[in-house]
Design an enzyme around this catalytic site. Structure first.
Site, short mmCIF file in Angstrom:
data_model
loop_
_atom_site.label_atom_id
_atom_site.label_comp_id
_atom_site.label_asym_id
_atom_site.label_seq_id
_atom_site.Cartn_x
_atom_site.Cartn_y
_atom_site.Cartn_z
N LYS A 198 24.83 -32.48 35.03
CA LYS A 198 25.89 -31.87 35.83
C LYS A 198 27.16 -32.72 35.99
O LYS A 198 27.76 -32.77 37.06
CB LYS A 198 25.36 -31.52 37.23
N ASP A 233 15.95 -30.91 44.64
CA ASP A 233 16.37 -29.76 45.46
C ASP A 233 15.43 -28.57 45.34
O ASP A 233 15.24 -27.81 46.28
CB ASP A 233 17.83 -29.33 45.16
C1 BGC Z 1 18.86 -31.22 37.51
C2 BGC Z 1 17.70 -30.82 38.39
C3 BGC Z 1 18.22 -30.00 39.56
C4 BGC Z 1 19.05 -28.84 39.06
C5 BGC Z 1 19.58 -27.99 40.19
C6 BGC Z 1 19.68 -30.00 37.12
O1 BGC Z 1 20.82 -30.39 36.40
O2 BGC Z 1 18.39 -31.85 36.33
O3 BGC Z 1 17.03 -31.98 38.86
O4 BGC Z 1 17.11 -29.54 40.29
O5 BGC Z 1 20.12 -29.32 38.30
O6 BGC Z 1 20.38 -28.71 41.06
#
Ligand code: BGC
Length: 498
Positions: A198, A233
């Site tokens: 992200k 989360d």
């Molecule tokens: C992460 C996860 C997270 C998800 C939602 C992903 O990019 O790898 O750990 O739960 O985003 O936030």
């Protein structure tokens, strides 16, 4: 007289010729315009074809997800799905009591919360939260800077506690830390970061124990607080969902990123060699964003987005589904249409070349525009990419593109959920007629109606009568859920158990 007549005749001839040229040019322009329009329509049709996710394909994807789940549980590294152990072996029951803090880090903002839990009768008695945006340079800086920044904001927040919140006498304050990135945990309150997702990229944090980093930063701030639980989360959403409904066994995040967690029987996790938990169960953080399958409808736009991303080759499923990327897929399609079919006139708007200029909430508002002239679309095109005058035809096509990309995302997410539900089968212990309840959170699910309706419809179609299920919106699991797990894993519970 003759001269005058000749002059008039000449002028008329010139005028006729000019208007003839103009008419011809207009005709050509019209022809050209029609050809461009036809080309644009062709491109939309082509996009629709390459993004198509008919039922058969969704079922194949659900099966592939199920196969990968087994593989990831069998062996560390056995699948692109990490199927991470969370060490959460009991979910909230409703009896939790006391003051607990939570810290929620997973996107461009982080939140600090405190929750006063009042037990079964009173549930959440008081709650306070504050959202802080992370300066962009910190998202790609050093681990020390990131955790230092977070701990200092947390310390400021703790200083404003007030009388509405009461920590039990003589007890240290405890915190649930929601860290929404892939983490390999070694206990409920420790874990090392596997990789960033992200848009975060902080090299020296990869491989580090994020709880140790946070604790050191809190110590520096003179903050006397213990991290009682480190969670994803999805796990917080599962906990928050379970707090209100005992039948919640799966949680999904559809927001900036995407992921799922669920309750697995410990005996179904061959790669786990530790002691079996008392409950016989363990929550698994799937990290399904990294799922990949030959059945995924991947287009040239997705491939380009992936290649130019901070993590090429990784998180392919997430890049097709989640809010961080949908706007940029749409932007890439529109750019090609602007270049090859003059969608926005004879010059390509330069802003359309800027990555991430369109966000998923822009897509959502264009998509939900019900005004007869598509005024919202016109305003968004103006505001985001500098298109002053868009034709109605153009706006309609922009909506079509948003629609294709959003529906594909919803259908693919539905296929993933179907895979998890198939892996779990019916729930014999459910109070709700063997139904499995899936708690979903995240802005994409919460705010994009087209996405949400399409997901629910596709899920019913993929599963048919096979597995009874229900979908609920779990609000703020990553915040309250973390406080609840901190409560159920408090150091003071263990004293009671001895
Ligand atoms: C992460 C996860 C997270 C998800 C939602 C992903 O990019 O790898 O750990 O739960 O985003 O936030």
């Amino acid at each position: 007289m003759i001269k005058t007549t000749m002059a008039v005749a000449a002028t008329t001839a010139v005028a006729v010729a000019v208007s003839g040229v103009m008419w011809y040019q207009k005709l050509n322009r019209k022809k050209d315009g029609n050809a461009k329009l036809a080309r644009a329509e062709e491109m939309v049709a082509e996009l629709e074809r390459t993004c198509a996710s008919p039922l058969e394909r969704l079922r194949q994807l659900a099966d592939a997800m199920e196969v990968e789940m087994h593989a990831g549980l069998a062996l560390e590294g056995g699948s692109r799905l990490k199927m991470l152990l969370t060490y959460v072996d009991s979910l909230p029951t409703g009896d939790e009591e006391g003051l607990f803090y939570a810290l929620d880090l997973g996107g461009t903002n982080f939140r600090v919360l405190r929750v006063q839990l009042g037990g079964r009768e009173n549930r959440i008695v008081n709650k306070d939260a504050k959202e802080i945006s992370i300066p962009p340079h910190i998202m790609v800086g050093s681990s020390g800077e990131l955790f230092g920044f977070i701990a200092s904001e947390l310390a400021k927040f703790v200083a404003t506690e007030g009388d509405k919140f009461q920590v039990f006498d003589g007890r240290q304050r405890e915190l649930g830390f929601t860290f929404s990135f892939p983490v390999r945990q070694s206990s409920i309150a420790s874990g090392t970061l596997i990789k960033w997702t992200k848009g975060f990229s902080i090299e020296d944090a990869v491989g580090a124990d994020v709880v140790a980093e946070l604790t050191a930063a809190m110590d520096k701030q003179g903050l006397d607080m213990r991290v009682a639980a480190l969670i994803n989360d999805t796990v917080g959403t599962l906990a928050g969902g379970r707090y209100y409904d005992e039948d919640v066994t799966v949680a999904v995040i559809l927001g900036t990123g995407t992921n799922a967690a669920y309750v697995e029987r410990a005996s179904n996790i061959p790669k786990w060699h530790g002691l079996l938990p008392k409950s016989g169960e363990m929550v698994i953080n799937m990290e399904w964003g990294n799922f990949k399958s030959s059945h995924l409808p991947i287009t040239e736009f997705d491939r380009a987005l992936d290649e130019e991303s901070l993590n090429p080759g990784e998180q392919i499923y997430e890049k097709l589904i989640s809010g961080m990327y949908l706007g940029d897929i749409v932007r890439r399609v529109l750019l090609k249409m602007a270049e090859e079919a003059e969608l926005f006139g004879d010059t390509v708007p330069s802003k359309l070349r800027a990555p991430f200029i369109l966000r998923s909430h822009d897509i959502s508002s264009m998509h939900h525009d019900i005004s007869p002239d598509l005024e919202v679309v016109a305003a968004k095109l103006k505001e985001n990419i500098g298109v002053i005058d868009s034709t109605f035809e153009t706006r309609k096509m922009v909506v079509q593109v948003c629609d294709i990309i959003t529906r594909r995302a919803a259908q693919l997410a539905a296929a993933g959920i179907a895979g998890v539900l198939k892996k779990l089968g019916m729930d014999p212990s459910s109070k709700n007629n063997h139904k499995r309840v899936v708690a979903i959170d995240g802005a994409l699910f919460e705010h994009n109606r087209v996405f949400r309706n399409c997901l629910e419809r596709s899920l019913s179609q993929v599963l048919g009568e096979e597995i009874p299920f229900e979908v609920t919106h779990a609000n703020d699991g990553s915040g309250v859920g973390a406080a609840l797990i901190a409560a159920s894993h408090s150091q003071y519970n263990r004293i009671g158990e001895l």
